[in-house]
Design an enzyme around this catalytic site. Structure first.
Site, PDB file in Angstrom:
ATOM      1  N   LYS A 144      42.724  40.291  36.579  1.00  0.00           N
ATOM      2  CA  LYS A 144      41.157  40.761  36.834  1.00  0.00           C
ATOM      3  C   LYS A 144      41.199  42.298  36.817  1.00  0.00           C
ATOM      4  O   LYS A 144      40.244  42.660  36.213  1.00  0.00           O
ATOM      5  CB  LYS A 144      40.639  40.236  38.108  1.00  0.00           C
ATOM      6  CG  LYS A 144      40.283  38.713  38.082  1.00  0.00           C
ATOM      7  CD  LYS A 144      39.652  38.485  39.557  1.00  0.00           C
ATOM      8  CE  LYS A 144      39.699  36.826  39.756  1.00  0.00           C
ATOM      9  NZ  LYS A 144      39.051  36.481  41.036  1.00  0.00           N
ATOM     10  N   GLU A 159      46.977  26.523  41.925  1.00  0.00           N
ATOM     11  CA  GLU A 159      46.491  27.659  42.561  1.00  0.00           C
ATOM     12  C   GLU A 159      46.887  27.734  43.940  1.00  0.00           C
ATOM     13  O   GLU A 159      47.148  28.451  44.630  1.00  0.00           O
ATOM     14  CB  GLU A 159      45.077  27.891  42.397  1.00  0.00           C
ATOM     15  CG  GLU A 159      44.634  29.378  42.925  1.00  0.00           C
ATOM     16  CD  GLU A 159      42.935  29.314  42.516  1.00  0.00           C
ATOM     17  OE1 GLU A 159      42.120  29.044  43.084  1.00  0.00           O
ATOM     18  OE2 GLU A 159      42.633  29.992  41.319  1.00  0.00           O
ATOM     19  N   GLU A 196      32.899  36.546  34.786  1.00  0.00           N
ATOM     20  CA  GLU A 196      32.228  35.382  34.124  1.00  0.00           C
ATOM     21  C   GLU A 196      30.979  34.967  34.568  1.00  0.00           C
ATOM     22  O   GLU A 196      30.002  34.846  33.890  1.00  0.00           O
ATOM     23  CB  GLU A 196      33.272  34.188  33.942  1.00  0.00           C
ATOM     24  CG  GLU A 196      34.604  34.639  33.180  1.00  0.00           C
ATOM     25  CD  GLU A 196      35.629  34.902  34.691  1.00  0.00           C
ATOM     26  OE1 GLU A 196      35.307  35.609  35.189  1.00  0.00           O
ATOM     27  OE2 GLU A 196      37.008  34.598  34.101  1.00  0.00           O
ATOM     28  N   HIS A 225      48.584   8.744  22.575  1.00  0.00           N
ATOM     29  CA  HIS A 225      48.684   8.970  21.106  1.00  0.00           C
ATOM     30  C   HIS A 225      48.920  10.557  20.988  1.00  0.00           C
ATOM     31  O   HIS A 225      48.793  11.144  19.927  1.00  0.00           O
ATOM     32  CB  HIS A 225      47.523   8.477  20.430  1.00  0.00           C
ATOM     33  CG  HIS A 225      47.175   7.045  20.479  1.00  0.00           C
ATOM     34  ND1 HIS A 225      47.900   5.989  19.524  1.00  0.00           N
ATOM     35  CD2 HIS A 225      46.771   6.434  21.555  1.00  0.00           C
ATOM     36  CE1 HIS A 225      47.595   4.811  20.053  1.00  0.00           C
ATOM     37  NE2 HIS A 225      46.707   4.849  21.136  1.00  0.00           N
ATOM     38  N   GLY A 247      37.552  27.922  47.451  1.00  0.00           N
ATOM     39  CA  GLY A 247      36.926  27.792  46.338  1.00  0.00           C
ATOM     40  C   GLY A 247      37.221  26.388  45.916  1.00  0.00           C
ATOM     41  O   GLY A 247      36.152  25.739  45.292  1.00  0.00           O
ATOM     42  N   ARG A 248      38.603  25.806  45.888  1.00  0.00           N
ATOM     43  CA  ARG A 248      39.081  24.841  45.101  1.00  0.00           C
ATOM     44  C   ARG A 248      38.880  23.656  46.135  1.00  0.00           C
ATOM     45  O   ARG A 248      39.322  22.536  45.823  1.00  0.00           O
ATOM     46  CB  ARG A 248      40.371  24.956  44.726  1.00  0.00           C
ATOM     47  CG  ARG A 248      41.510  25.566  45.675  1.00  0.00           C
ATOM     48  CD  ARG A 248      42.783  25.865  45.077  1.00  0.00           C
ATOM     49  NE  ARG A 248      43.749  26.633  46.096  1.00  0.00           N
ATOM     50  CZ  ARG A 248      43.685  27.824  46.372  1.00  0.00           C
ATOM     51  NH1 ARG A 248      42.615  28.623  45.842  1.00  0.00           N
ATOM     52  NH2 ARG A 248      44.502  28.468  47.176  1.00  0.00           N
ATOM     53  N   LYS A 281      31.480  31.667  44.998  1.00  0.00           N
ATOM     54  CA  LYS A 281      31.545  31.878  46.305  1.00  0.00           C
ATOM     55  C   LYS A 281      31.452  33.301  46.962  1.00  0.00           C
ATOM     56  O   LYS A 281      30.714  33.604  47.745  1.00  0.00           O
ATOM     57  CB  LYS A 281      32.997  31.290  46.875  1.00  0.00           C
ATOM     58  CG  LYS A 281      33.182  31.676  48.374  1.00  0.00           C
ATOM     59  CD  LYS A 281      34.540  30.884  48.559  1.00  0.00           C
ATOM     60  CE  LYS A 281      34.932  31.425  50.073  1.00  0.00           C
ATOM     61  NZ  LYS A 281      36.388  31.305  50.487  1.00  0.00           N
TER      62      LYS A 281
HETATM   63  O1  F6P Z   1      39.842  33.426  39.861  1.00  0.00           O
HETATM   64  C1  F6P Z   1      40.262  32.569  40.937  1.00  0.00           C
HETATM   65  C2  F6P Z   1      39.026  32.422  41.817  1.00  0.00           C
HETATM   66  O2  F6P Z   1      38.965  33.118  42.909  1.00  0.00           O
HETATM   67  C3  F6P Z   1      39.078  30.834  42.430  1.00  0.00           C
HETATM   68  O3  F6P Z   1      39.966  30.731  43.394  1.00  0.00           O
HETATM   69  C4  F6P Z   1      37.798  30.606  42.641  1.00  0.00           C
HETATM   70  O4  F6P Z   1      37.509  29.215  42.581  1.00  0.00           O
HETATM   71  C5  F6P Z   1      37.085  31.110  41.148  1.00  0.00           C
HETATM   72  O5  F6P Z   1      37.850  32.209  41.034  1.00  0.00           O
HETATM   73  C6  F6P Z   1      35.772  31.257  41.336  1.00  0.00           C
HETATM   74  O6  F6P Z   1      35.406  32.389  42.421  1.00  0.00           O
HETATM   75  P1  F6P Z   1      33.862  32.431  42.952  1.00  0.00           P
HETATM   76  O7  F6P Z   1      33.510  31.224  43.358  1.00  0.00           O
HETATM   77  O8  F6P Z   1      33.710  33.521  44.059  1.00  0.00           O
HETATM   78  O9  F6P Z   1      32.980  33.036  41.545  1.00  0.00           O
END
Ligand code: F6P
Length: 545
Positions: A514, A345, A206, A376, A259-260, A200
Site C-alpha cells: 500500500k 490474512e 479502492e 472439470h 475486518g475479516r 472499517k
Molecule cells: O488490506 C487489508 C485490509 O486492511 C483488510 O484487513 C480489510 O478487511 C480491508 O483491508 C478493508 O479495510 P477497510 O474496511 O478499512 O476499508
C-alpha cells in the site's frame, strides 16, 4: 493470560514428530477402514448445524491424543478464554478480539447494550430499505468495500439468495479497477439506487475511489447534492472520516471487530437488506450456537478444535502446503474467496507473538471452487498430481429453490441435486480409494493407444489414492446454518493460530505494498523514474511510453 507454550516448545511436538516417522507418514486410509468397522462412527460428529466426517483423514487415536496434548500444552483453552474475556490478544494493535460478542443474545457477552443498540439501528434501516423496495421506490443497493468489508457480505448474500427480497438487487463493487464499478452502474437508475460505503478505517484507497466515482455518476445522472444524504450511507468505525467524506448517515462499530470478522457487525448491512431482520438474527444465532460449542465442548469433541488440530498435523508434519475447499452448492461459490482472507490474512505470519522468526510453517494456501465445476478444472491434479492436497467437501442435504418450481422442471432440479450429492461423495471416495495399476490394466481402455503398451497406459490411468478429505454436511443452506459454518471456520483458524503462537488478528503484510503504491501513483502522471529499481523503472517506462 499466563504465558503459554508455543507449539514447538511443547513435549507433544517432539512426540508428534516421532509418531509421524513411526506410523503417521505411512498411514493408509484404506487399511484404516478395512481394519476398523466403526471408523466412520468414531470419526464423525454432529456440531451445531454442521455434521462432519473426519474419517477420511490420515489420523488415528494416537495422533489425536498427541494433538490434544499439544493443544493443552499451548494453553488453547486459556487463549480462547482470553479472547472471550476481551483481553487485548491482538498485541500489535493493542486490541481485543470480540466478534463473538456481536452474535451473543441480548444481555450476554461483552458490550451487550452497545452491540444490541447498533444491531437494532442497522436492522431498522435494513427494513426501511426493504419497505421502500416493496413500494417500488428503490430497486438496487450498491455495496462498495473491499477485503473484510466486502468478502463476508458478498459471500453471505450469494449464499442466501433464496431468502432475499425479490424486489431488490444487491451489487458488490470492490476492485479499484473501474471495470468493476462501471458495468454495475450502467444498468442502474440513480433515483432508485442506494449506496453503502463500507470501510472499517474509511481510508482504503479502492473504496474511497469507487465511492467518489459512484457519487460523480449519481450527480451526473440528474440527482442533486442534497440527494446524496438519502442515497449514500456508510458502515465504518471511523465516523469522522465518513462525515468528512460527505456522508450524513454512518452506522458505526468498534476497533475490537477485525475486518475479516466483521460481517456480524453493521458491515453485514447488505446481508440484512437482502434477507431481512429476522433472517439476519438467525445468522447471528447460528454463529452463536457454534460459539457455545467452541467454548463448552471438551477439546476431543470440539469440531473447530479437531479441524484446527488436523490442519497442524497436515501442515507441520505431513508438510502439505495447501487445502482445497469444494462447496457442493452454487450458493457457496464465494466461500473459498472468503476463507482465503479469513485464514491466510489471519495465519499467514512468519514471527511469533514475541516477534521471533518461526522455524515451522503456518497458514496453508486455501483455495477452491464450487463443485462440480472444480472437478472439470483442477481435480486432475488433486487425484494424480505429485502434491497431496487435503480437500474439504461441503454438501447440503436438501435444496431450496426460490421461486418454487413445479412439474417436470421441479423433478429435473431434484434429480440434479442427487447428481450433485453423488459427485461430492464420489470425489472423496476416489481420492481415498485410488486405483492400482493392476486394476487399471483389467479395464478396457476407452481410447486404446497405438503408441503405448497396455501396462504404460494403465500406469497413466492409475491413482495413488490415500488422499485425505473432510466432508462437512449442512441439512439446508439457511441463515442459521451459514452462520454456524462461518463461525466454525473462524474458530478453526483461531485454533491453529493459537498453537503456532502467532497473532492471528493483525495484517501488517498488506501495508508495504500500500505504501509503495502511494509513492508510485504520482509517477504515473509525472513520469519520474528516478531512484527506482531496474524492473519497476522499466515497467513504468513501458506503461508510460
Ligand atoms: O488490506 C487489508 C485490509 O486492511 C483488510 O484487513 C480489510 O478487511 C480491508 O483491508 C478493508 O479495510 P477497510 O474496511 O478499512 O476499508
Amino acid at each position: 493470560m499466563d504465558k503459554v507454550l508455543r507449539c514447538d516448545q511443547s513435549p507433544a511436538w517432539g512426540a508428534l514428530r516421532a509418531h509421524f516417522e513411526h506410523s503417521g507418514r505411512q498411514f493408509d486410509l484404506r487399511q484404516a477402514f478395512a481394519s476398523d468397522a466403526s471408523r466412520f462412527a468414531d470419526w464423525s460428529m454432529q456440531a451445531p448445524e454442521v455434521f462432519a466426517d473426519l474419517s477420511k483423514n490420515r489420523i488415528d487415536a494416537q495422533t489425536l491424543a498427541l494433538l490434544l496434548q499439544l493443544a493443552r500444552d499451548c494453553g488453547l483453552e486459556a487463549q480462547r478464554d482470553a479472547m472471550l474475556a476481551g483481553e487485548a490478544i491482538n498485541l500489535t494493535e493493542d486490541r481485543a478480539v470480540l466478534h463473538m460478542a456481536l452474535r451473543a443474545p441480548a444481555g450476554q457477552g461483552l458490550f451487550s447494550s452497545e452491540v444490541q443498540a447498533s444491531l437494532t439501528a442497522m436492522l431498522a434501516f435494513a427494513e426501511s430499505m426493504r419497505d421502500k423496495a416493496a413500494q417500488g421506490l428503490i430497486s438496487d443497493v450498491v455495496h462498495i468495500g473491499i477485503g473484510g468489508s466486502d468478502l463476508g457480505p458478498a459471500m453471505a448474500v450469494t449464499a442466501l439468495q433464496s431468502f432475499a427480497h425479490p424486489g431488490l438487487k444487491l451489487h458488490f463493487v470492490s476492485n479499484v479497477d473501474g471495470h468493476d464499478l462501471a458495468p454495475v452502474l450502467a444498468e442502474l437508475d440513480p433515483a432508485r439506487t442506494i449506496f453503502v460505503i463500507a470501510s472499517k478505517t474509511f481510508t482504503t484507497q479502492e473504496t474511497l475511489a469507487n465511492a467518489l466515482a459512484a457519487r460523480a455518476w449519481f450527480l451526473a445522472g440528474g440527482m442533486a447534492e442534497a440527494d446524496v444524504a438519502s442515497h449514500f450511507v456508510a458502515t465504518s468505525s471511523n465516523k469522522t472520516a465518513a462525515a468528512a467524506f460527505g456522508i450524513a448517515t454512518t452506522f458505526g462499530f468498534w476497533d475490537w471487530v477485525g475486518g475479516r470478522y466483521s460481517l456480524w457487525s453493521v458491515i453485514g448491512l447488505p446481508i440484512a437488506i437482502a434477507i431481512g431482520a429476522d433472517n439476519f438474527r438467525a445468522l447471528l444465532a447460528g454463529a452463536h450456537a457454534m460459539d457455545e460449542h467452541f467454548v463448552q465442548a471438551p477439546l476431543a469433541q470440539n469440531l473447530p478444535v479437531l479441524l484446527g488440530l488436523i490442519d497442524i498435523w497436515y501442515r507441520n508434519f505431513h508438510g502439505f502446503t495447501s487445502r482445497s475447499v469444494a462447496p457442493y452448492h452454487q450458493g457457496l461459490k464465494r466461500l473459498p474467496a472468503y476463507l482465503q482472507q479469513l485464514e491466510m490474512e489471519s495465519n499467514g505470519k512468519g514471527v511469533d507473538r514475541a516477534g521471533q522468526p518461526l522455524s515451522y510453517a503456518t497458514s496453508p494456501v486455501v483455495w477452491g471452487e464450487a463443485g462440480t465445476n472444480g472437478q472439470h478444472a483442477y481435480f486432475q491434479m488433486l487425484h494424480q498430481g505429485t502434491d497431496v492436497i487435503p480437500v474439504e467437501f461441503i454438501a447440503v442435504k436438501r435444496t431450496r429453490h426460490v421461486p418454487q418450481v413445479s412439474g417436470e422442471f421441479a423433478e429435473r432440479l431434484a434429480d440434479q441435486h442427487l447428481k450433485l450429492l453423488a459427485n461430492c461423495l464420489s470425489q472423496s471416495q476416489a481420492l481415498m480409494q485410488g486405483k492400482r495399476v493392476e486394476e487399471a490394466l483389467l479395464e478396457r481402455a476407452p481410447t486404446a493407444s497405438t503408441a503405448l503398451d497396455a501396462l504404460t497406459v494403465a500406469r497413466h490411468r492409475s491413482f495413488t489414492g490415500n488422499r485425505p478429505s473432510t466432508t462437512l454436511v449442512l441439512d439446508q443452506l439457511t441463515p442459521r446454518s451459514l452462520g454456524a459454518l462461518i463461525a466454525l471456520y473462524e474458530h478453526r483458524v483461531f485454533v491453529s493460530g493459537a498453537l503456532w503462537g502467532i497473532n492471528s488478528f493483525d495484517q501488517w503484510g498488506v501495508e508495504l505494498g500500500k505504501a509503495l503504491c502511494s509513492g508510485l501513483l504520482p509517477r504515473l502522471s509525472n513520469g519520474d523514474l528516478s531512484g527506482l529499481d531496474g524492473s519497476t523503472a522499466g515497467l513504468l517506462g513501458h506503461l508510460l511510453a
